[in-house]
Scaffold this active site. Structure first.
Site, short mmCIF file in Angstrom:
data_model
loop_
_atom_site.label_atom_id
_atom_site.label_comp_id
_atom_site.label_asym_id
_atom_site.label_seq_id
_atom_site.Cartn_x
_atom_site.Cartn_y
_atom_site.Cartn_z
N ASP A 103 0.84 -1.20 0.00
CA ASP A 103 0.00 0.00 0.00
C ASP A 103 0.88 1.25 0.00
O ASP A 103 1.58 1.52 0.97
CB ASP A 103 -0.90 -0.01 1.24
CG ASP A 103 -2.07 0.95 1.13
OD1 ASP A 103 -1.97 1.92 0.35
OD2 ASP A 103 -3.08 0.73 1.80
N ASP A 104 0.87 1.98 -1.11
CA ASP A 104 1.65 3.21 -1.27
C ASP A 104 3.16 2.95 -1.38
O ASP A 104 3.96 3.85 -1.09
CB ASP A 104 1.41 4.19 -0.12
CG ASP A 104 0.04 4.83 -0.15
OD1 ASP A 104 -0.78 4.46 -1.01
OD2 ASP A 104 -0.23 5.71 0.69
N CYS A 145 -5.96 4.39 -4.00
CA CYS A 145 -6.13 2.96 -3.70
C CYS A 145 -7.45 2.33 -4.09
O CYS A 145 -7.46 1.24 -4.67
CB CYS A 145 -5.81 2.69 -2.23
SG CYS A 145 -6.67 3.71 -1.06
N ARG A 163 -7.49 -0.73 -6.70
CA ARG A 163 -7.85 -2.08 -6.28
C ARG A 163 -9.04 -2.62 -7.07
O ARG A 163 -9.13 -3.81 -7.35
CB ARG A 163 -8.11 -2.09 -4.77
CG ARG A 163 -6.85 -1.89 -3.97
CD ARG A 163 -7.11 -1.44 -2.53
NE ARG A 163 -5.87 -0.96 -1.93
CZ ARG A 163 -5.00 -1.71 -1.27
NH1 ARG A 163 -5.26 -3.00 -1.09
NH2 ARG A 163 -3.90 -1.19 -0.79
N LYS A 219 -6.06 -5.62 3.41
CA LYS A 219 -6.93 -4.47 3.11
C LYS A 219 -7.81 -4.73 1.89
O LYS A 219 -7.33 -5.14 0.84
CB LYS A 219 -6.05 -3.24 2.86
CG LYS A 219 -6.81 -1.99 2.42
CD LYS A 219 -5.83 -0.85 2.21
CE LYS A 219 -6.51 0.37 1.59
NZ LYS A 219 -5.57 1.48 1.39
N HIS A 272 -10.91 -2.28 0.90
CA HIS A 272 -11.17 -0.91 0.46
C HIS A 272 -12.02 -0.80 -0.81
O HIS A 272 -11.81 0.08 -1.65
CB HIS A 272 -9.86 -0.14 0.28
CG HIS A 272 -10.03 1.32 0.60
ND1 HIS A 272 -8.98 2.21 0.65
CD2 HIS A 272 -11.15 2.06 0.88
CE1 HIS A 272 -9.43 3.41 0.95
NE2 HIS A 272 -10.74 3.35 1.10
N SER A 314 -8.69 1.86 4.63
CA SER A 314 -7.31 2.22 4.93
C SER A 314 -7.02 2.32 6.42
O SER A 314 -7.88 2.70 7.21
CB SER A 314 -6.95 3.55 4.27
OG SER A 314 -6.87 3.42 2.87
N HIS A 369 1.49 2.44 3.94
CA HIS A 369 0.54 3.55 4.07
C HIS A 369 0.64 4.13 5.49
O HIS A 369 0.79 3.38 6.45
CB HIS A 369 -0.87 3.02 3.82
CG HIS A 369 -1.92 4.07 3.62
ND1 HIS A 369 -2.33 4.91 4.62
CD2 HIS A 369 -2.65 4.40 2.51
CE1 HIS A 369 -3.26 5.72 4.16
NE2 HIS A 369 -3.48 5.44 2.87
N ASP A 394 -0.34 -0.78 -4.78
CA ASP A 394 -1.62 -0.27 -5.28
C ASP A 394 -1.50 1.06 -6.00
O ASP A 394 -2.35 1.41 -6.82
CB ASP A 394 -2.65 -0.18 -4.14
CG ASP A 394 -2.29 0.86 -3.08
OD1 ASP A 394 -1.12 1.25 -2.99
OD2 ASP A 394 -3.21 1.26 -2.34
N ASN A 395 -0.48 1.82 -5.71
CA ASN A 395 -0.23 3.10 -6.42
C ASN A 395 1.15 3.58 -5.99
O ASN A 395 1.85 2.91 -5.23
CB ASN A 395 -1.30 4.15 -6.11
CG ASN A 395 -1.66 4.29 -4.66
OD1 ASN A 395 -2.78 3.96 -4.26
ND2 ASN A 395 -0.73 4.76 -3.83
N LYS A 440 1.82 9.37 -5.54
CA LYS A 440 0.41 9.06 -5.33
C LYS A 440 -0.50 10.25 -5.61
O LYS A 440 -0.20 11.39 -5.27
CB LYS A 440 0.21 8.61 -3.87
CG LYS A 440 -1.22 8.31 -3.47
CD LYS A 440 -1.29 7.85 -2.04
CE LYS A 440 -2.74 7.57 -1.62
NZ LYS A 440 -2.82 7.05 -0.24
#
Length: 459
Positions: A40-41, A80, A84, A137, A139, A162, A228, A280-281, A301
């Protein structure tokens, strides 16, 4: 006290996992297992394999050396929830409604989520007799009808959104936010879980799932909370990295990946399991030292600059995925098409996909999967890439949530992102013919794409 609580949870869910695995009537045969690991991130430059000079990621680096490393691997969005959604469905977020212009992700107050008419990769594989699990996660909707168990996952263990949508990390909880919930399937296990042990908890639960399904085909989606914000690592990793607290979280993720790969090797499942690692990004560069690193890419991001949507992508399956580097365009939206191809279930895919199978890349049969790629900011087509050339119709400054929008429709910017991944040198004046070609491609995309109403802006 925390260890005992975690041990009790571990013992309590073991039977649930075992039951889920035994409930399948499909035997192993030649069905490949599939594991998607999604950070994540995490930034393009946050791993040793992608050039970070000080973070130690030996397990992921080995994975890249033994597998196929993608150099131009993209997410469906720079944030995100839509990202996703693209990974799960293989479709652009504007086609599924899983995007927002006012609210760019889903929040605890959101009333929508993954539409029932959309087919997830978990649903596709579950229908082929696979045991399926999401650890981490989600989301993509926190109300019951949108939760993972309603979209193809036999088992869910983790957070519905998140980890920053919580209390206790130096800010006041926004109005309307409940305490951060932690679920096992549809049962609320606890609220405001200790975040420093999330990566370890997710790792142990993933190992349990793999062991419980060693005789059955399975799909595991392991989606870390880290890196994240609020970033935090367990006591075993706190202070270990040369790259500070952020690096600690990356090195713990690397440890976790190592645990997964070692379990597959030990159990003899390595040659029958595709493992795909990604993020995810791009990194939250606006968090300064608590954010990640885009490497040579611009920004991060929340933007359609390369650093926002180009992420690590590593495929590993000894004997099937040929080691090397793939320099062509590929995307997370390709993963469901790849799963369908690997499981001979392409005829079971219900909706038109924007992704394509990566098997030809795994087999070193091609040097490109996509000729073009489209970068969306909410419902808006922001940029177009064709081969090495990327043209911007709009840009969004240098800070997610604080940037001014600039419109370039009349005078687009053009970059060669192979030669200039930093996107510093605008080549539009030198190559007007390429600009015209890409403008035509953009107009064709806009004309042919039916944009579904946003589900995120409904609240």
């Amino acid at each position: 006290m925390r260890k005992n609580k975690f041990l009790n949870m571990t013992l309590g869910v073991a039977c649930s996992l075992l039951f889920a695995s035994c409930s399948k009537d499909n035997d192993r045969k030649d069905s490949p297992n599939i594991i998607i690991i999604n950070a994540d991130d995490m930034g393009y430059g946050d791993l040793g394999a992608y050039g970070h000079p000080s973070v130690a990621t030996p397990h992921i680096d080995r994975m890249a050396n033994e597998g196929l490393k993608f150099n131009s691997f993209y997410t469906a969005s720079a944030v995100c929830s839509p990202s996703r959604g693209g990974l799960m469905t293989g479709r652009l977020p504007v086609k599924t409604g899983l995007y927002g212009d006012r609210r760019v992700v889903l929040f605890p107050q959101s009333v929508k989520g993954m539409p029932k008419e959309e087919q997830t990769i978990a649903e596709l594989l579950n229908e082929q007799g696979y045991s399926t699990a999401l650890v981490g996660k989600w989301h993509l909707g926190h109300l019951k009808e949108y939760m993972p168990n309603q979209h193809g996952f036999d088992y869910f263990y983790g957070l519905p959104y998140s980890n920053d949508m919580c209390t206790g990390w130096g800010r006041k909880k926004p109005k309307g936010y409940p305490d951060l919930p932690f679920y096992e399937n549809e049962k609320l296990l606890e609220v405001e879980p200790a975040q420093d042990v999330l990566t370890k908890r997710y790792t142990e639960k993933s190992l349990e799932f793999i062991r419980s399904n060693s005789e059955k085909p399975f799909f595991l989606y392991l989606a870390y909370a880290m890196p994240h914000v609020p970033i935090t690592a367990s006591a075993d990793f706190a202070g270990r990295s040369l790259n500070g607290e952020y690096g600690d979280t990356i090195e713990e993720i690397d440890w976790s990946v190592g645990q997964i790969l070692n379990e597959l090797r030990k159990s003899g499942l390595d040659k029958n399991t595709l493992v795909f690692f990604t993020s995810d990004n791009g990194p939250a560069v606006y968090w300064n030292l608590q954010g990640g690193f885009s490497g040579h890419l611009r920004n991060g991001k929340g933007t359609t600059w390369e650093g926002g949507m180009r992420v690590p992508g590593i495929a590993w399956m000894p004997g099937t995925v040929k080691p090397g580097v793939f320099r062509g365009i590929a995307s997370q939206m390709d993963l469901i098409a790849t799963a369908a191809d690997m499981t001979a279930s392409k005829d079971k895919v219900r909706n038109p996909l924007d992704g394509r199978s990566l098997l030809p890349a795994f087999n070193a049969e091609v040097d490109q999967i996509h000729k073009n790629f489209f970068y969306y900011q909410g419902s808006e087509l922001s940029a177009v890439r064709k081969g090495p050339w990327k043209m911007y119709l709009t840009t969004y400054g240098d800070r997610f949530g604080k940037y001014p929008k600039k419109n370039h429709e009349e005078s687009p910017m053009l970059f060669n992102v192979d030669v200039d991944p930093t996107e510093r040198f605008d080549m539009a004046e030198k190559h007007p013919e390429i600009v015209e070609d890409l403008k035509g491609l953009a107009e064709k995309q806009k004309k042919e794409t039916v944009v579904k109403k946003s589900l995120f802006d409904t609240f």
